[in-house]
Scaffold this motif. Structure first.
Motif, PDB file in Angstrom:
ATOM      1  N   ARG A 228       0.827  -1.207   0.000  1.00 23.44           N
ATOM      2  CA  ARG A 228       0.000   0.000   0.000  1.00 23.44           C
ATOM      3  C   ARG A 228       0.862   1.258   0.000  1.00 23.44           C
ATOM      4  O   ARG A 228       0.516   2.264  -0.631  1.00 23.44           O
ATOM      5  CB  ARG A 228      -0.934  -0.016   1.201  1.00 23.44           C
ATOM      6  CG  ARG A 228      -1.993  -1.134   1.166  1.00 23.44           C
ATOM      7  CD  ARG A 228      -2.706  -1.241   2.501  1.00 23.44           C
ATOM      8  NE  ARG A 228      -3.722  -2.288   2.506  1.00 23.44           N
ATOM      9  CZ  ARG A 228      -3.482  -3.579   2.705  1.00 23.44           C
ATOM     10  NH1 ARG A 228      -2.224  -3.990   2.879  1.00 23.44           N
ATOM     11  NH2 ARG A 228      -4.464  -4.450   2.734  1.00 23.44           N
ATOM     12  N   SER A 229       1.982   1.207   0.709  1.00 23.49           N
ATOM     13  CA  SER A 229       2.873   2.372   0.738  1.00 23.49           C
ATOM     14  C   SER A 229       3.445   2.672  -0.641  1.00 23.49           C
ATOM     15  O   SER A 229       3.641   3.831  -1.018  1.00 23.49           O
ATOM     16  CB  SER A 229       4.008   2.137   1.733  1.00 23.49           C
ATOM     17  OG  SER A 229       4.749   0.974   1.399  1.00 23.49           O
ATOM     18  N   THR A 230       3.706   1.621  -1.411  1.00 21.56           N
ATOM     19  CA  THR A 230       4.198   1.820  -2.778  1.00 21.56           C
ATOM     20  C   THR A 230       3.112   2.411  -3.659  1.00 21.56           C
ATOM     21  O   THR A 230       3.371   3.279  -4.499  1.00 21.56           O
ATOM     22  CB  THR A 230       4.688   0.488  -3.361  1.00 21.56           C
ATOM     23  OG1 THR A 230       5.702  -0.049  -2.508  1.00 21.56           O
ATOM     24  CG2 THR A 230       5.245   0.680  -4.760  1.00 21.56           C
ATOM     25  N   ILE A 231       1.863   1.958  -3.487  1.00 23.35           N
ATOM     26  CA  ILE A 231       0.752   2.537  -4.239  1.00 23.35           C
ATOM     27  C   ILE A 231       0.637   4.030  -3.941  1.00 23.35           C
ATOM     28  O   ILE A 231       0.447   4.849  -4.853  1.00 23.35           O
ATOM     29  CB  ILE A 231      -0.569   1.818  -3.906  1.00 23.35           C
ATOM     30  CG1 ILE A 231      -0.503   0.350  -4.339  1.00 23.35           C
ATOM     31  CG2 ILE A 231      -1.746   2.514  -4.579  1.00 23.35           C
ATOM     32  CD1 ILE A 231      -1.714  -0.465  -3.916  1.00 23.35           C
TER      33      ILE A 231
ATOM     34  N   SER B  22      -2.672   9.896  -0.451  1.00 28.94           N
ATOM     35  CA  SER B  22      -2.203   9.738   0.916  1.00 28.94           C
ATOM     36  C   SER B  22      -2.283   8.281   1.335  1.00 28.94           C
ATOM     37  O   SER B  22      -3.117   7.516   0.818  1.00 28.94           O
ATOM     38  CB  SER B  22      -3.058  10.574   1.870  1.00 28.94           C
ATOM     39  OG  SER B  22      -4.365  10.019   1.976  1.00 28.94           O
ATOM     40  N   PRO B  23      -1.428   7.833   2.262  1.00 32.53           N
ATOM     41  CA  PRO B  23      -1.513   6.451   2.735  1.00 32.53           C
ATOM     42  C   PRO B  23      -2.892   6.098   3.276  1.00 32.53           C
ATOM     43  O   PRO B  23      -3.384   4.980   3.063  1.00 32.53           O
ATOM     44  CB  PRO B  23      -0.443   6.383   3.823  1.00 32.53           C
ATOM     45  CG  PRO B  23       0.560   7.421   3.415  1.00 32.53           C
ATOM     46  CD  PRO B  23      -0.254   8.531   2.822  1.00 32.53           C
ATOM     47  N   ALA B  24      -3.527   7.034   3.968  1.00 28.87           N
ATOM     48  CA  ALA B  24      -4.861   6.760   4.508  1.00 28.87           C
ATOM     49  C   ALA B  24      -5.873   6.538   3.386  1.00 28.87           C
ATOM     50  O   ALA B  24      -6.724   5.648   3.461  1.00 28.87           O
ATOM     51  CB  ALA B  24      -5.305   7.908   5.407  1.00 28.87           C
ATOM     52  N   SER B  25      -5.766   7.344   2.316  1.00 27.12           N
ATOM     53  CA  SER B  25      -6.687   7.186   1.193  1.00 27.12           C
ATOM     54  C   SER B  25      -6.463   5.849   0.492  1.00 27.12           C
ATOM     55  O   SER B  25      -7.423   5.156   0.138  1.00 27.12           O
ATOM     56  CB  SER B  25      -6.493   8.331   0.203  1.00 27.12           C
ATOM     57  OG  SER B  25      -7.341   8.174  -0.914  1.00 27.12           O
ATOM     58  N   VAL B  26      -5.204   5.464   0.320  1.00 28.23           N
ATOM     59  CA  VAL B  26      -4.912   4.181  -0.319  1.00 28.23           C
ATOM     60  C   VAL B  26      -5.461   3.036   0.525  1.00 28.23           C
ATOM     61  O   VAL B  26      -6.070   2.096  -0.003  1.00 28.23           O
ATOM     62  CB  VAL B  26      -3.392   4.024  -0.536  1.00 28.23           C
ATOM     63  CG1 VAL B  26      -3.051   2.591  -0.959  1.00 28.23           C
ATOM     64  CG2 VAL B  26      -2.898   5.014  -1.576  1.00 28.23           C
TER      65      VAL B  26
ATOM     66  N   ASP C  51      -7.965   3.089   2.568  1.00 31.28           N
ATOM     67  CA  ASP C  51      -9.425   3.104   2.466  1.00 31.28           C
ATOM     68  C   ASP C  51      -9.886   2.486   1.149  1.00 31.28           C
ATOM     69  O   ASP C  51     -10.805   1.653   1.116  1.00 31.28           O
ATOM     70  CB  ASP C  51      -9.938   4.535   2.586  1.00 31.28           C
ATOM     71  CG  ASP C  51     -11.447   4.625   2.394  1.00 31.28           C
ATOM     72  OD1 ASP C  51     -12.186   4.045   3.218  1.00 31.28           O
ATOM     73  OD2 ASP C  51     -11.886   5.252   1.414  1.00 31.28           O
ATOM     74  N   HIS C  52      -9.232   2.874   0.061  1.00 26.23           N
ATOM     75  CA  HIS C  52      -9.644   2.340  -1.237  1.00 26.23           C
ATOM     76  C   HIS C  52      -9.311   0.859  -1.362  1.00 26.23           C
ATOM     77  O   HIS C  52     -10.088   0.100  -1.967  1.00 26.23           O
ATOM     78  CB  HIS C  52      -8.990   3.139  -2.363  1.00 26.23           C
ATOM     79  CG  HIS C  52      -9.652   4.462  -2.597  1.00 26.23           C
ATOM     80  ND1 HIS C  52     -10.952   4.583  -3.016  1.00 26.23           N
ATOM     81  CD2 HIS C  52      -9.176   5.722  -2.434  1.00 26.23           C
ATOM     82  CE1 HIS C  52     -11.263   5.859  -3.120  1.00 26.23           C
ATOM     83  NE2 HIS C  52     -10.202   6.572  -2.780  1.00 26.23           N
ATOM     84  N   CYS C  53      -8.205   0.425  -0.809  1.00 26.00           N
ATOM     85  CA  CYS C  53      -7.893  -1.003  -0.832  1.00 26.00           C
ATOM     86  C   CYS C  53      -8.948  -1.804  -0.077  1.00 26.00           C
ATOM     87  O   CYS C  53      -9.336  -2.901  -0.499  1.00 26.00           O
ATOM     88  CB  CYS C  53      -6.506  -1.257  -0.250  1.00 26.00           C
ATOM     89  SG  CYS C  53      -5.146  -0.796  -1.353  1.00 26.00           S
ATOM     90  N   ALA C  54      -9.444  -1.250   1.021  1.00 23.10           N
ATOM     91  CA  ALA C  54     -10.496  -1.930   1.767  1.00 23.10           C
ATOM     92  C   ALA C  54     -11.777  -2.018   0.932  1.00 23.10           C
ATOM     93  O   ALA C  54     -12.448  -3.065   0.902  1.00 23.10           O
ATOM     94  CB  ALA C  54     -10.771  -1.200   3.077  1.00 23.10           C
ATOM     95  N   ARG C  55     -12.120  -0.939   0.243  1.00 22.50           N
ATOM     96  CA  ARG C  55     -13.318  -0.949  -0.596  1.00 22.50           C
ATOM     97  C   ARG C  55     -13.178  -1.956  -1.739  1.00 22.50           C
ATOM     98  O   ARG C  55     -14.118  -2.702  -2.043  1.00 22.50           O
ATOM     99  CB  ARG C  55     -13.562   0.448  -1.178  1.00 22.50           C
ATOM    100  CG  ARG C  55     -13.946   1.500  -0.155  1.00 22.50           C
ATOM    101  CD  ARG C  55     -14.044   2.875  -0.812  1.00 22.50           C
ATOM    102  NE  ARG C  55     -14.325   3.903   0.166  1.00 22.50           N
ATOM    103  CZ  ARG C  55     -15.537   4.249   0.568  1.00 22.50           C
ATOM    104  NH1 ARG C  55     -16.594   3.621   0.052  1.00 22.50           N
ATOM    105  NH2 ARG C  55     -15.708   5.192   1.471  1.00 22.50           N
ATOM    106  N   LEU C  56     -12.025  -1.962  -2.368  1.00 14.43           N
ATOM    107  CA  LEU C  56     -11.805  -2.878  -3.484  1.00 14.43           C
ATOM    108  C   LEU C  56     -11.768  -4.330  -3.020  1.00 14.43           C
ATOM    109  O   LEU C  56     -12.209  -5.236  -3.739  1.00 14.43           O
ATOM    110  CB  LEU C  56     -10.514  -2.513  -4.212  1.00 14.43           C
ATOM    111  CG  LEU C  56     -10.487  -1.132  -4.874  1.00 14.43           C
ATOM    112  CD1 LEU C  56      -9.098  -0.819  -5.410  1.00 14.43           C
ATOM    113  CD2 LEU C  56     -11.531  -1.031  -5.983  1.00 14.43           C
TER     114      LEU C  56
END
Length: 442
Positions: free
Chosen positions: A44-47, A54-58, A60-65
């Motif tokens: 996620r940090s690489t994304i 932002s790391p928090a946004s990534v 959140d989106h990873c959780a949704r996906l």
């Protein structure tokens, strides 16, 4: 009837989201999913670093996906430099969701199921008994249902599809008329939607084939007909544009700033993409090149002229010339399989080799003409001789000439190009709007 996995996307024809779009959640979800497609397994940090989110946004989106079944955590955590907490990378989940693909060609319809990496899981060719639109589309819908049932029945819980970033080289020949399902399977696929592709004039927004003279179709409401039969969201586009999107997402053109695709079959047409956008034009008429004059062409065209691109290069013309030259296995222009000509060339038949090389040179002239106008970073050609024979590819490149020849390559999907064309229409929608095109599971 196929099982519905999601309602139709509220953004079925949206372009790739940009940072300035009002719906930033949709924008960011698309960027994250594309990053996982291109780089997964990826932390996620690489994304966050790749996308600028932002790391928090990534997170959140990873959780949704993940809730939608699109991605999952990789089984093996990775440590950064061997110290600190291990990173748990994420990757596409290619085991839970599929898309259906339908491609209608002049002699037959291809139906297929594809995973999220654009790999063909099952495919069947349905020869036309009639080209009456309602019958062709009803048979396609029934064929998709049969493929899904067979795939579900034959999957095993501990197998996996090949984790390849490029098309699976082991995919069987798409000419095989029987359904085919690979050995690597898992149970319970859910269908996100159906993509439909064809040659001719296909209006993406209207979901219709406006005109396909070789099929005799005019103003055929494909999206409505297939949706009524399957109960699934249906997305429609021309096959040259569909294959440009497949090359951008899964093929050799990934990361290219601009891509030209030339499709040479019974229908000859093209598509052009720049900065991740495929040009459609009003009513999706862009890419119609059937009546472009081709230098050296002599074939009479229905328009009254000679040497038009489609009349000169079409598979009907190729098969008629092969029949006249006495190539074995060719029964004339109508109903002939041009792969028989490729097989005859492989068997050393001089007339077959000559015809394929002549056609490849003419295709090279067409590529040079289009490339001079559009100046693409990469050119992809779908043509049987070029795909299957090195001498045909060399003949094409010699006609293109110069530095531009280095930008030209055959399709990334040589054994399943029509199946990929259909499925990629739906996959393009998914990668542009993953939150709208996929259901969230509780």
């Amino acid at each position: 009837m196929l099982r519905t996995a999601a309602p139709p996307s509220p953004y079925p024809h949206s372009s790739l989201p940009r940072a300035a779009d009002p719906d930033r959640r949709r924008t960011s979800a698309s960027v994250v999913l594309r990053s996982v497609l291109e780089h997964g397994p990826v932390a996620r940090s690489t994304i966050a670093r790749l996308t600028g989110l932002s790391p928090a946004s990534v997170t959140d989106h990873c959780a949704r996906l993940t809730r939608r079944g699109l991605i999952r955590e990789s089984a093996v955590p990775r440590r950064s430099g061997g110290v600190g907490r291990p990173h748990v990378p994420v990757d596409l989940d290619a085991t839970r969701l599929v898309v259906g693909g339908v491609h209608v060609a002049v002699p037959y319809t291809t139906v297929a199921l594809l995973d999220l990496r654009g790999r063909v899981l099952a495919e069947r060719r349905l020869p036309h008994g009639t080209t009456e639109p309602s019958r062709v589309l009803a048979r396609a819908a029934d064929g998709l249902t049969a493929l899904l049932d067979r795939l579900s029945d034959s999957r095993t819980p501990d197998a996996r599809t090949p984790d390849s970033r490029t098309p699976d080289a082991r995919t069987p020949d798409a000419r095989t008329p029987d359904a085919r399902v690979p050995d690597a399977r898992v149970p319970g696929p859910r269908v996100l939607g159906v993509g439909f592709a064809a040659g001719g004039w296909v209006d993406r927004e209207a979901g219709a084939v406006v005109e396909h003279p070789l099929l005799g179709w005019r103003e055929v409401a494909v999206r409505d007909a297939l949706a009524a039969r399957t109960g699934l969201p249906v997305h429609v586009d021309g096959h040259a544009r569909a294959l440009v999107n497949a090359e951008r997402l899964f093929g050799r053109a990934r990361g290219s700033g601009s891509v030209l695709h030339l499709f040479v079959g019974n229908v000859v047409d093209s598509a052009f993409a720049t900065h991740d956008e495929v040009h459609h034009g009003p009513r999706s008429q862009a890419g119609s090149i059937a009546h472009l004059p081709l230098a050296g062409g002599t074939e009479p065209c229905a328009c009254g002229r000679s040497g038009c691109l489609q009349a000169e290069l079409s598979e009907r013309t190729l098969c008629r010339r092969a029949y006249e030259a006495g190539v074995p296995g060719i029964r004339g222009a109508d109903g002939a399989d041009p792969m028989r000509l490729v097989e005859a060339a492989a068997a050393g038949r001089p007339a077959a080799v000559r015809l394929l090389l002549e056609r490849a040179r003419m295709v090279g002239r067409a590529v040079a003409l289009l490339a001079d106008v559009l100046n693409p970073e990469r050119v992809v050609v779908t043509e049987r001789g070029v795909v299957h024979r090195e001498d045909c590819l060399a003949a094409l490149l010699a006609e293109v000439g110069g530095q531009r020849a280095a930008t030209v390559a055959p399709t990334s999907f040589p054994e399943s190009v029509l199946a990929v064309a259909g499925g990629s229409v739906a996959l393009d929608v998914l990668y542009r709007d993953p939150l709208g095109a996929s259901p969230e599971r509780n």
